[in-house]
Design a protein around this motif. Structure first.
Motif, PDB file in Angstrom:
ATOM      1  N   GLU A  55     -59.777  29.251 -52.557  1.00  0.00           N
ATOM      2  CA  GLU A  55     -61.234  29.249 -52.395  1.00  0.00           C
ATOM      3  C   GLU A  55     -61.700  28.263 -51.322  1.00  0.00           C
ATOM      4  OE1 GLU A  55     -63.205  31.551 -53.501  1.00  0.00           O
ATOM      5  OE2 GLU A  55     -61.498  32.445 -54.557  1.00  0.00           O
ATOM      6  N   ARG A  56     -61.041  27.107 -51.231  1.00  0.00           N
ATOM      7  CA  ARG A  56     -61.493  26.143 -50.218  1.00  0.00           C
ATOM      8  C   ARG A  56     -61.234  26.671 -48.808  1.00  0.00           C
ATOM      9  NH1 ARG A  56     -58.556  20.330 -49.364  1.00  0.00           N
ATOM     10  NH2 ARG A  56     -58.163  20.236 -51.583  1.00  0.00           N
ATOM     11  N   TYR A  57     -60.134  27.410 -48.663  1.00  0.00           N
ATOM     12  CA  TYR A  57     -59.845  27.979 -47.340  1.00  0.00           C
ATOM     13  C   TYR A  57     -60.846  29.062 -46.975  1.00  0.00           C
ATOM     14  CZ  TYR A  57     -55.496  25.422 -47.325  1.00  0.00           C
ATOM     15  OH  TYR A  57     -54.583  24.410 -47.335  1.00  0.00           O
ATOM     16  N   LEU A  58     -61.182  29.897 -47.967  1.00  0.00           N
ATOM     17  CA  LEU A  58     -62.147  30.965 -47.683  1.00  0.00           C
ATOM     18  C   LEU A  58     -63.491  30.345 -47.312  1.00  0.00           C
ATOM     19  CD1 LEU A  58     -61.230  33.550 -50.485  1.00  0.00           C
ATOM     20  CD2 LEU A  58     -60.356  33.382 -48.141  1.00  0.00           C
TER      21      LEU A  58
ATOM     22  N   PRO B 286     -53.565  24.002 -41.429  1.00  0.00           N
ATOM     23  CA  PRO B 286     -54.079  24.564 -42.679  1.00  0.00           C
ATOM     24  C   PRO B 286     -53.484  23.961 -43.953  1.00  0.00           C
ATOM     25  CG  PRO B 286     -53.726  26.306 -41.087  1.00  0.00           C
ATOM     26  CD  PRO B 286     -53.174  25.050 -40.472  1.00  0.00           C
ATOM     27  N   ARG B 287     -52.183  23.794 -43.996  1.00  0.00           N
ATOM     28  CA  ARG B 287     -51.594  23.407 -45.277  1.00  0.00           C
ATOM     29  C   ARG B 287     -51.730  21.919 -45.566  1.00  0.00           C
ATOM     30  NH1 ARG B 287     -45.679  25.547 -46.895  1.00  0.00           N
ATOM     31  NH2 ARG B 287     -45.129  24.065 -45.305  1.00  0.00           N
TER      32      ARG B 287
ATOM     33  N   GLY C  49     -48.140  19.632 -49.010  1.00  0.00           N
ATOM     34  CA  GLY C  49     -49.266  20.459 -48.572  1.00  0.00           C
ATOM     35  C   GLY C  49     -49.796  21.347 -49.681  1.00  0.00           C
ATOM     36  N   LEU C  50     -50.916  21.999 -49.387  1.00  0.00           N
ATOM     37  CA  LEU C  50     -51.644  22.771 -50.402  1.00  0.00           C
ATOM     38  C   LEU C  50     -51.071  24.172 -50.578  1.00  0.00           C
ATOM     39  CD1 LEU C  50     -55.242  21.722 -49.313  1.00  0.00           C
ATOM     40  CD2 LEU C  50     -53.951  20.860 -51.282  1.00  0.00           C
ATOM     41  N   LYS C  51     -51.370  24.726 -51.754  1.00  0.00           N
ATOM     42  CA  LYS C  51     -50.927  26.098 -52.055  1.00  0.00           C
ATOM     43  C   LYS C  51     -52.144  27.024 -52.041  1.00  0.00           C
ATOM     44  CE  LYS C  51     -46.720  24.882 -54.271  1.00  0.00           C
ATOM     45  NZ  LYS C  51     -46.717  23.619 -53.554  1.00  0.00           N
ATOM     46  N   ALA C  52     -51.922  28.236 -51.582  1.00  0.00           N
ATOM     47  CA  ALA C  52     -53.014  29.211 -51.559  1.00  0.00           C
ATOM     48  C   ALA C  52     -52.430  30.608 -51.490  1.00  0.00           C
ATOM     49  CB  ALA C  52     -53.918  28.967 -50.354  1.00  0.00           C
ATOM     50  N   ASP C  53     -53.263  31.592 -51.714  1.00  0.00           N
ATOM     51  CA  ASP C  53     -52.888  32.981 -51.489  1.00  0.00           C
ATOM     52  C   ASP C  53     -53.062  33.222 -49.983  1.00  0.00           C
ATOM     53  OD1 ASP C  53     -52.732  35.684 -51.165  1.00  0.00           O
ATOM     54  OD2 ASP C  53     -53.961  36.175 -52.923  1.00  0.00           O
ATOM     55  N   TRP C  54     -51.998  32.936 -49.244  1.00  0.00           N
ATOM     56  CA  TRP C  54     -52.115  32.895 -47.779  1.00  0.00           C
ATOM     57  C   TRP C  54     -52.471  34.242 -47.191  1.00  0.00           C
ATOM     58  CZ3 TRP C  54     -53.198  28.444 -46.008  1.00  0.00           C
ATOM     59  CH2 TRP C  54     -52.701  27.300 -46.632  1.00  0.00           C
TER      60      TRP C  54
ATOM     61  N   ALA D 280     -49.385  35.437 -41.453  1.00  0.00           N
ATOM     62  CA  ALA D 280     -50.552  35.517 -40.559  1.00  0.00           C
ATOM     63  C   ALA D 280     -50.429  36.712 -39.614  1.00  0.00           C
ATOM     64  CB  ALA D 280     -50.690  34.219 -39.771  1.00  0.00           C
ATOM     65  N   LYS D 281     -49.211  36.954 -39.172  1.00  0.00           N
ATOM     66  CA  LYS D 281     -48.967  38.093 -38.275  1.00  0.00           C
ATOM     67  C   LYS D 281     -49.284  39.401 -38.989  1.00  0.00           C
ATOM     68  CE  LYS D 281     -45.143  40.686 -36.382  1.00  0.00           C
ATOM     69  NZ  LYS D 281     -44.689  40.826 -35.007  1.00  0.00           N
ATOM     70  N   GLN D 282     -48.777  39.519 -40.227  1.00  0.00           N
ATOM     71  CA  GLN D 282     -49.028  40.740 -41.012  1.00  0.00           C
ATOM     72  C   GLN D 282     -50.513  40.988 -41.204  1.00  0.00           C
ATOM     73  OE1 GLN D 282     -46.973  40.297 -44.728  1.00  0.00           O
ATOM     74  NE2 GLN D 282     -45.027  40.889 -43.779  1.00  0.00           N
ATOM     75  N   GLU D 283     -51.268  39.901 -41.413  1.00  0.00           N
ATOM     76  CA  GLU D 283     -52.701  40.053 -41.693  1.00  0.00           C
ATOM     77  C   GLU D 283     -53.526  40.128 -40.415  1.00  0.00           C
ATOM     78  OE1 GLU D 283     -53.593  40.763 -44.656  1.00  0.00           O
ATOM     79  OE2 GLU D 283     -51.633  40.328 -45.546  1.00  0.00           O
TER      80      GLU D 283
END
Ligand SMILES: [Zn+2]
Length: 351
Positions: A226-229, A243-244, A253-258, A291-294
């Motif tokens: 959520e913080r990244y979004l 980012p992390r 570093g932080l964890k997220a649904d990258w 990141a490439k995939q997205e």
């Protein structure tokens, strides 16, 4: 371990020996492990040429003996480094990758994160510009810390306006000398854990581009998607820095649904950074593949705090090459004109 032992493997051996030691010996091992990522030559090449390992940064006679033994007789170990030291590239590996894709070095136009003596860097803006010219760039972006990050000498709106005058002076001198090079105005804006910035929006709108980064609550272990979004939705920023928030052998570093984070970046046409500072390397190859995939845009920043550190950028090139990122997704390959056009477009669609 296989022969010949590479610097990256030597770094891990040094770090794991450091963990078993105490006091100054521990410190010496850790310092050498850090340094090994930026050694300009493979240690095994030095020994092959009968040169002393003490030529390498952070290696004294004791460590030279230890490393020499490892090179002669690589220790048996198959376990990967712990997560806090995983997925870091060495300069020598990055430079091998770049040598096989020389157009990457030639076509790279600039470096989009660095600090000057206006915050916690040591170089003047003119010195950072000279370092950029020496690397063949068309531009660098000065991204000093902002006022919310007091510990790093963050600057406020009026200092940012004063800095604008200095940058204009440097650019005017470069133009007079006929250099095809410009210093871009930016900041590394400090973001609160809910994605809010700490600077006046009018001051930010005058900048060529804005990078935003988290510097607090970086040891949370719960999911931080959520913080990244929220940060990406912040209309003032175009690039999300390191980012992390990981640091070699210090913080995982932080964890997220990258995938979700990078998909949102792609939808907003914003960039996520490869911070190439050797201790950070954030994003790393694994996250770059997501990141490439997205389809997210990527930005490279050396995060230099001294002019010589612009060389860190090679680590970003190496990671992007390994991850198979296309050049046209990396904003540092844009001309200055196209880069500023992209910033205008991103600003326009978020206001
Ligand atoms: Zn930062």
């Amino acid at each position: 371990m296989e022969k010949p032992l590479r610097n990256r493997q030597i770094a891990e051996l040094l770090a794991s020996e450091g963990e078993k030691a105490e006091g100054y010996v521990r410190k010496a091992f850790f310092r050498a492990a850090h340094a090994a990522f930026m050694w300009p030559i493979e240690a095994c090449q030095l020994t092959k040429g009968n040169r002393s390992l003490t030529e390498l940064d952070a290696v004294g006679p004791f460590l030279a003996k230890t490393i020499f033994k490892w090179i002669e007789n690589p220790p048996e170990t198959n376990s990967p480094p712990p997560e806090i030291r995983r997925n870091f590239l060495s300069l020598t590996e990055a430079q091998e990758l770049i040598a096989a894709h020389s157009e990457w070095r030639e076509e790279l136009k600039g470096d989009l994160q660095m600090h000057s003596n206006w915050s916690d860097g040591s170089g003047t803006i003119a010195e950072m510009a000279q370092a950029g010219i020496a690397r063949g760039y068309e531009y660098i972006s000065i991204t000093d810390h902002t006022k919310g990050l007091k510990i790093a000498g963050g600057i406020n709106e009026s200092e940012l306006a004063e800095q604008a005058e200095e940058i204009a002076g440097v650019n005017a001198n470069l133009k007079k000398e006929g250099a095809k090079f410009q210093v871009l105005r930016s900041v590394e804006m400090n973001l609160s854990p809910n994605g809010e910035g700490d600077m006046d929006l009018d001051a930010l709108a005058k900048l060529d581009l804005v990078l935003g980064s988290f510097h607090s609550q970086l040891r949370k272990t719960t999911d931080q998607t959520e913080r990244y979004l929220a940060a990406l939705e912040n209309p003032a920023i175009q690039i999300l820095g390191h980012p992390r928030g990981r640091v070699y052998n210090y913080r995982g570093g932080l964890k997220a649904d990258w995938a979700r984070v990078f998909a949102r970046a792609a939808a907003l046409d914003k960039a996520v950074e490869v911070d190439a500072y050797s201790d950070r390397q954030d994003l790393d190859v694994e996250l770059l593949q997501i990141a490439k995939q997205e389809g997210a845009r990527i930005s490279f920043g050396s995060d230099s705090h001294h002019p010589w550190q612009l060389n860190f950028l090679d680590l970003a090139l190496g990671a992007a090459l390994l991850a198979g990122i296309e050049k046209d997704r990396i904003i540092n390959f844009m001309s200055r004109g196209d880069l500023l056009k992209w910033v205008r477009k991103v600003r326009g669609s978020s206001s």
